[in-house]
Scaffold this motif. Structure first.
Motif, short mmCIF file in Angstrom:
data_model
loop_
_atom_site.label_atom_id
_atom_site.label_comp_id
_atom_site.label_asym_id
_atom_site.label_seq_id
_atom_site.Cartn_x
_atom_site.Cartn_y
_atom_site.Cartn_z
N GLY A 331 0.67 6.16 2.94
CA GLY A 331 1.31 4.85 3.07
C GLY A 331 0.03 3.78 2.65
O GLY A 331 0.50 2.68 2.70
N HIS A 332 -1.19 4.04 2.45
CA HIS A 332 -2.04 3.22 1.78
C HIS A 332 -1.78 3.11 0.43
O HIS A 332 -1.78 4.08 -0.34
N MET A 333 -1.54 1.69 0.06
CA MET A 333 -1.23 1.50 -1.55
C MET A 333 -2.21 0.33 -1.90
O MET A 333 -2.29 -0.69 -1.12
N ILE A 334 -2.76 0.49 -2.77
CA ILE A 334 -3.81 -0.62 -3.47
C ILE A 334 -2.98 -1.08 -4.66
O ILE A 334 -2.78 -0.57 -5.88
N PHE A 335 -2.74 -2.32 -4.50
CA PHE A 335 -2.33 -3.21 -5.95
C PHE A 335 -3.50 -4.10 -6.42
O PHE A 335 -3.78 -5.12 -5.71
N LEU A 336 -4.59 -3.43 -7.23
CA LEU A 336 -5.66 -4.01 -7.48
C LEU A 336 -5.67 -5.17 -8.24
O LEU A 336 -6.65 -6.27 -8.00
N ASP A 337 -4.34 -5.79 -8.60
CA ASP A 337 -4.19 -7.20 -9.17
C ASP A 337 -4.13 -8.21 -8.18
O ASP A 337 -4.37 -9.31 -8.57
N HIS A 338 -4.08 -7.56 -6.85
CA HIS A 338 -3.69 -8.60 -5.79
C HIS A 338 -4.72 -8.39 -4.68
O HIS A 338 -5.19 -9.54 -4.23
N ASN A 339 -5.21 -7.39 -4.28
CA ASN A 339 -6.15 -7.12 -3.14
C ASN A 339 -6.94 -6.09 -3.54
O ASN A 339 -6.90 -5.16 -4.42
N THR A 340 -8.23 -5.93 -2.83
CA THR A 340 -9.12 -4.77 -2.98
C THR A 340 -8.99 -3.61 -2.16
O THR A 340 -9.92 -2.78 -2.07
N THR A 341 -7.86 -3.76 -1.19
CA THR A 341 -7.75 -2.57 -0.40
C THR A 341 -6.37 -1.99 -0.11
O THR A 341 -5.69 -3.23 -0.51
N GLY A 342 -6.29 -1.38 0.59
CA GLY A 342 -4.78 -0.97 1.02
C GLY A 342 -4.17 -1.88 2.08
O GLY A 342 -5.05 -2.40 2.89
N ASP A 343 -3.13 -2.60 1.78
CA ASP A 343 -2.40 -3.75 2.46
C ASP A 343 -0.96 -3.39 2.71
O ASP A 343 -0.09 -3.23 1.74
N GLY A 344 -0.54 -3.12 4.06
CA GLY A 344 0.93 -2.60 4.17
C GLY A 344 1.86 -3.72 4.07
O GLY A 344 3.03 -3.46 3.36
N VAL A 345 1.39 -4.79 4.40
CA VAL A 345 2.54 -6.05 4.24
C VAL A 345 2.42 -6.41 2.58
O VAL A 345 3.90 -6.74 2.18
N LEU A 346 1.55 -6.45 1.96
CA LEU A 346 1.57 -6.57 0.43
C LEU A 346 2.32 -5.75 -0.35
O LEU A 346 3.17 -5.86 -1.16
N SER A 347 2.01 -4.53 0.18
CA SER A 347 2.73 -3.15 -0.53
C SER A 347 4.15 -3.54 -0.36
O SER A 347 4.91 -3.16 -1.12
N ALA A 348 4.82 -3.69 0.97
CA ALA A 348 6.12 -3.78 1.29
C ALA A 348 6.79 -5.03 0.19
O ALA A 348 7.82 -4.77 -0.05
N LEU A 349 5.91 -6.12 0.31
CA LEU A 349 6.50 -7.24 -0.52
C LEU A 349 6.60 -6.80 -1.93
O LEU A 349 7.69 -7.31 -2.65
N GLN A 350 5.70 -5.72 -2.56
CA GLN A 350 6.38 -5.32 -3.97
C GLN A 350 7.30 -4.48 -4.25
O GLN A 350 8.08 -4.72 -5.07
N VAL A 351 7.69 -3.80 -3.00
CA VAL A 351 8.72 -2.91 -3.05
C VAL A 351 10.24 -3.72 -3.00
O VAL A 351 11.17 -3.72 -3.49
N LEU A 352 9.94 -4.77 -1.79
CA LEU A 352 11.08 -5.67 -1.81
C LEU A 352 11.48 -6.63 -3.20
O LEU A 352 12.49 -6.90 -3.43
N ALA A 353 10.38 -6.94 -4.03
CA ALA A 353 10.58 -7.59 -4.97
C ALA A 353 11.25 -6.70 -5.94
O ALA A 353 12.43 -7.21 -6.78
N ILE A 354 10.97 -5.39 -6.08
CA ILE A 354 11.86 -4.62 -7.15
C ILE A 354 13.24 -4.55 -6.54
O ILE A 354 14.05 -4.40 -7.42
N MET A 355 13.63 -4.20 -5.35
CA MET A 355 14.88 -4.32 -4.84
C MET A 355 15.83 -5.42 -5.01
O MET A 355 16.77 -5.50 -5.65
N GLN A 356 15.01 -6.66 -5.05
CA GLN A 356 15.75 -7.92 -5.18
C GLN A 356 16.06 -8.01 -6.93
O GLN A 356 17.05 -8.46 -7.09
N ARG A 357 15.16 -7.71 -7.53
CA ARG A 357 15.07 -8.19 -8.91
C ARG A 357 16.25 -7.19 -9.48
O ARG A 357 17.01 -7.42 -10.28
N ARG A 358 16.11 -6.02 -9.04
CA ARG A 358 17.08 -4.89 -9.81
C ARG A 358 18.24 -4.55 -8.96
O ARG A 358 19.28 -3.92 -9.25
N GLN A 359 18.24 -5.45 -7.83
CA GLN A 359 19.66 -5.46 -6.87
C GLN A 359 19.76 -3.89 -6.67
O GLN A 359 21.15 -3.53 -6.75
N LYS A 360 18.99 -3.19 -6.21
CA LYS A 360 19.35 -1.59 -5.79
C LYS A 360 18.76 -1.56 -4.33
O LYS A 360 17.59 -2.17 -3.88
#
Length: 454
Positions: A331-360
């Motif tokens: 569950g460590h996810m690194i989105f290097l465009d946003h942060n320099t280390t694993g970030d659980g809340v940030l990772s969740a936000l990226q998944v939620l954004a995909i859900m909302q944009r694609r309505q899936k």
């Protein structure tokens, strides 16, 4: 060979060597000396999770750092990635996290970030160990105005909350989503619910009443079954579970089915490929990631690079190769465009954004990858040794590998944070590989006097 630092800082039972107040003070002194590079006033950020022993270790670190003429910025309980973010945004010289992540409350740990928010390379940790054990800095003691001072940063949680929300697309919100959020009674117990609620979600928060001893206890990412039951009970859209220091995240979909780090990486990587934002169409993962992830990336025309286990090694490979997405099955996810280390809340936000944009729904998104059966068995050993030098173990492993062929694999490695040998098998028949994994574990335990655990 390092004497103190493992794959993620120094870790052990609090108040037992090396996690004693005395050693913490020495680590603080060594860190202060290491990060001082000029005559200007230097500053080091210190944050922690909610463990009872955090008070003891925090005070010792402050004493050690200030004794070397470096100031301390105290942020209190804050997720590990939040401390990395505060360190870089405040232009501090280093950041210190007092946490044992997913371990039980009686353990604790100390890990560092450099001024740019990245974890330290092995060379820096070895340098600090040399300073401690050689005692070469024992006589360096500033006096009068040269002694360091400690300051409390009261708005650190607010700063980090604002940063997290800034990573979510401005044209989207979370209205209409009901989320079960398990904060593991850990460092994110205040920040995480605030972020999702302020973006418009209905949040059912659990694991938000830390008392110093209940961190990770039957809750959080180690126990996704808890949020799974709550998702089904409340008819929620998904569940999000963090670990004690909130640098990792595990999901469950609307049916309560677990969606682990491998599937989240697949969802995000393939979405980024479609948008043209996944650099070099490449995802960085560890050797523990399921072969199903490799298959999903290859099918989409992408690539995957593997590292040894540990999010620091994932980040190092990302920086070296110029990649911007990586992570671990845990569950460590690194989105290097946003942060320099694993970030659980940030990772969740990226998944939620995909859900909302694609309505899936999350269950639909998770279909992008099919996991191969994977079995993990641990063996607790008193000391580490080269397991493949034990003839009966080596012969058995080779035999199992031959039977698996190209349809699976055997991976045996030592944990970097616990006295465990981890035996992982992957293949098409779960019953078959479980039997082989148990056989290897029993053979190891018998040969080296260990204790096998499922």
């Amino acid at each position: 060979m390092k004497k103190l630092f493992g794959t993620d800082g120094v870790r052990g039972v609090a108040n037992v060597y090396p996690m004693t107040a005395e050693m913490a003070m020495q680590i603080g002194r060594a860190a202060a000396y290491t990060f001082k590079n000029s005559k200007r006033r230097h500053r080091i950020v210190i944050g922690k999770d909610t463990r009872l022993s955090g008070y003891m270790l925090e005070s010792a670190l402050v004493a050690g750092i200030c004794s070397m003429g470096v100031d301390v910025l105290l942020v209190g309980p804050l997720p590990t990635p939040g401390i990395a973010n505060i360190t870089s945004s405040m232009r501090a010289d280093a950041g210190v996290v007092i946490s044992a992540s997913h371990n039980p409350f009686e353990d604790n740990g100390i890990k560092f970030f450099s001024r740019d928010g990245f974890k330290l390379p092995d060379e820096k940790e070895l340098m600090m160990e040399e300073l401690i054990f050689s005692k070469q800095i024992d006589s360096l003691r500033p006096t009068a105005k040269e002694v360091g001072k400690a300051y409390r940063i009261d708005d650190a949680a607010g700063r980090y909350t604002v940063f997290l929300k800034s990573t979510f697309p401005k044209d989207l919100d979370l209205s209409g989503l009901k989320i079960v959020l398990d904060c593991a009674n850990g460092a994110a117990y205040k920040v995480a619910p605030a972020v999702f609620e302020e973006l418009g979600a209905e949040v059912i928060a659990i694991g938000v009443k830390p008392n110093g001893t209940n961190i990770n206890a039957g809750c959080g990412s180690l126990h996704p079954e808890v949020m799974s039951e709550q998702v089904k009970l409340h008819g929620a859209d998904l569940g999000i579970a963090l670990d004690g220091d909130a640098d990792r995240v595990i999901f469950v979909d609307e049916y309560g089915n677990e969606v682990n780090g491998d599937k989240i990486m697949a969802i995000c990587a393939l979405d980024m490929m479609k948008n043209g934002t996944l650099k070099q169409d490449t995802l960085v993962a560890t050797v523990m990631s399921n072969m199903g992830l490799d298959i999903a990336m290859k099918k989409a025309g992408g690539h995957i690079v593997k590292t040894q286990v540990g999010d620091r090694y994932v980040v190092e490979e990302m920086v070296k190769g110029g990649y911007n997405l990586g992570g671990e099955q845990s569950g460590h996810m690194i989105f290097l465009d946003h942060n320099t280390t694993g970030d659980g809340v940030l990772s969740a936000l990226q998944v939620l954004a995909i859900m909302q944009r694609r309505q899936k729904r999350l269950s639909e998104l998770a279909m992008v990858m099919e996991s191969l059966p994977q079995v993990l068995v641990n063996v607790r050993l008193a000391q580490k040794s080269d397991i493949m030098q034990v003839p009966e173990v080596a012969n058995l492993v080779r035999s199992v590998e031959s039977k698996l062929g190209d349809e699976g694999r055997v991976l045996i490695r030592y944990s970097g944070t616990e006295p465990l040998l981890r035996i992982m098998l992957e293949g098409s028949d779960e019953g078959e590989i479980r039997g082989w994994a148990d056989e290897i574990a029993s053979t190891v335990a018998g040969a080296l006097g260990g204790e096998a655990r499922g």
